[in-house]
Design an enzyme around this catalytic site. Structure first.
Site, PDB file in Angstrom:
ATOM      1  N   TYR A 129      48.110  59.046 -60.702  1.00  0.00           N
ATOM      2  CA  TYR A 129      48.358  60.214 -61.534  1.00  0.00           C
ATOM      3  C   TYR A 129      47.269  60.288 -62.600  1.00  0.00           C
ATOM      4  CZ  TYR A 129      51.109  64.046 -63.385  1.00  0.00           C
ATOM      5  OH  TYR A 129      51.521  65.278 -63.795  1.00  0.00           O
TER       6      TYR A 129
ATOM      7  N   LYS B  52      64.993  68.857 -37.253  1.00  0.00           N
ATOM      8  CA  LYS B  52      63.682  69.244 -36.723  1.00  0.00           C
ATOM      9  C   LYS B  52      62.589  68.408 -37.374  1.00  0.00           C
ATOM     10  CE  LYS B  52      61.943  72.018 -33.680  1.00  0.00           C
ATOM     11  NZ  LYS B  52      61.993  73.489 -33.733  1.00  0.00           N
TER      12      LYS B  52
END
Length: 416
Positions: A39, A94
């Site tokens: 970060y 899915k």
């Protein structure tokens, strides 16, 4: 569905944690130094690189391996319009399949909207986050318009699997079945019971494989779609046949092929008897087919049959193609999934079914043997050869048709 199975399904989705997918880390995040790189301030460096050249997003982020599974919940499985939130278990499923079969990261997105414009705007505005978009469980005819508009607006592949995944596996199995039966698709009379997204896509792809449009009879709830009807949308209009035939019994007499994408028990044994010698029957309504295989084989000993179920031979299952199509498309950064790529998948799948099946696949399928013939015209979903074969064929078709942005490595799929 038995009560026991229902409880197993609910338990599977609820424990040990709710849902079927999670986010995992690909980089260490244990020390102050790790966090500084992950970060602030280290993250600023790839930000600058991407701002300088958008292509760097593929080098420094997971975009190139990420598929979004997106729906509005208007056509969930065979359950209908139950809304976006109710569709989430299906969309998570899915995403699970993308990861399990093709190593693709995937996240599900359920969209609330009032109009097609709102849905398209929402998806188009977030599309650059992903490498590809899999549209799912969207009712017809909205799905046709939604996919068309998103393909035009997005620079990444957009693919409505209920249409094209079904069509690709259907076409692969159909061509193999006709070969076994000694028939040519160009000479075959086809009856399609059902006129929704899957039906239209299946017939269009079969036409690209050589079927003759004038030899296709499509039926909706009102019967045969013919040129004198004034109650059909533009997509059904493509299959309006100039005929005096009006019922299933009228059109199925002498037909070579029956494709069912409609509902349970709609093909009567008496109707099946009317078909030509050596017919091919794909009864894909799920979980209950248009005619049960036991009943079909009892009245016709010369047919080849497929269903949407895993407990019968020749399952027409989208998982045989969609993970691998996206794998190939993303690996060469294709801007779309075009007809050339779909046809490449069809032929890769059908040719694989003709090859000797590895013992581990036979065992996983719970079969004594699997060899090309009436009871084995489509590869099994757990066949590990599907990934390299289909993905490579799709990637090459993307390159050959000019929609790929990078070439395949020389050893592409060698380690898959």
């Amino acid at each position: 569905m038995s009560e026991d199975f229902r409880q197993q399904a609910l338990h599977y989705h609820a424990y040990p944690v709710p849902g079927k997918t999670e986010i995992s880390l690909t980089k260490p995040a244990d020390t102050v130094e790790d966090l500084a790189l992950a970060y602030s301030p280290g993250v600023a460096e790839p930000v600058r690189e991407i701002a300088q050249s958008a292509e760097n997003v593929y080098k420094y982020t997971g975009k190139g391996n990420m598929v979004a599974v997106i729906t509005n919940g208007t056509a969930i499985l065979g359950l209908g319009n139950l809304g976006p939130l109710a569709s989430k278990p299906v969309m998570e499923g899915k995403s699970l399949l993308f990861k399990r079969f093709a190593g693709l990261d995937s996240i599900d997105i359920e969209v609330k909207h009032r109009t097609i414009d709102e849905f398209v705007d929402t998806v188009a505005n977030i599309a650059d986050t992903f490498g590809g978009i899999n549209l799912e469980d969207i009712k017809a005819p909205d799905c046709f318009e939604i996919e068309k508009r998103l393909i035009e607006r997005c620079a990444i592949p957009v693919f409505h699997d209920d249409q094209h995944g079904t069509a690709i596996v259907t076409a692969a199995g159909m061509l193999n079945a006709l070969e076994i039966q000694g028939k040519e698709i160009s000479e075959s009379v086809i009856v399609c019971l059902g006129a929704g997204a899957a039906a239209v896509a299946c017939m269009e792809l079969l036409i690209k494989c050589g079927a003759q449009r004038e030899k296709i009879y499509m039926l909706d709830r009102k019967g045969v779609i013919h040129t004198r009807r004034d109650d059909i949308n533009e997509y059904k209009q493509l299959f309006a046949n100039n005929t005096d035939k009006r019922t299933l019994e009228d059109v199925i007499e002498g037909a070579d092929i029956f494709v069912g994408v409609s509902g349970p028990d709609l093909l009567a044994p008496e109707s099946l008897k009317l078909m030509a010698d050596k017919p091919v029957v794909f009864a894909c309504s799920n979980p209950d087919p248009e005619i049960k295989p036991e009943l079909a084989h009892a009245v016709r000993d010369d047919l080849i049959m497929g269903t949407g179920r895993s407990d019968y031979p020749n399952q027409v299952n989208n998982v045989i193609c969609f993970p691998f199509i996206f794998r190939g498309a993303l690996d060469v950064r294709a801007s779309q999934i075009n007809d050339e790529m779909k046809l490449a998948a069809v032929h890769a799948i059908r040719e694989l079914a003709k090859e000797p099946v590895p013992a581990e696949v036979v065992a996983a399928a719970g079969a004594d043997k699997l060899e090309f013939g009436a009871d084995y015209i489509i590869p099994k979903p757990m066949d590990p050869r599907l990934l390299p074969r289909v993905a490579k064929a799709v990637a090459q078709a993307a390159i050959d048709s000019g929609v790929a942005q990078i070439d395949m490595p020389v050893d592409y799929m060698a380690d898959k």
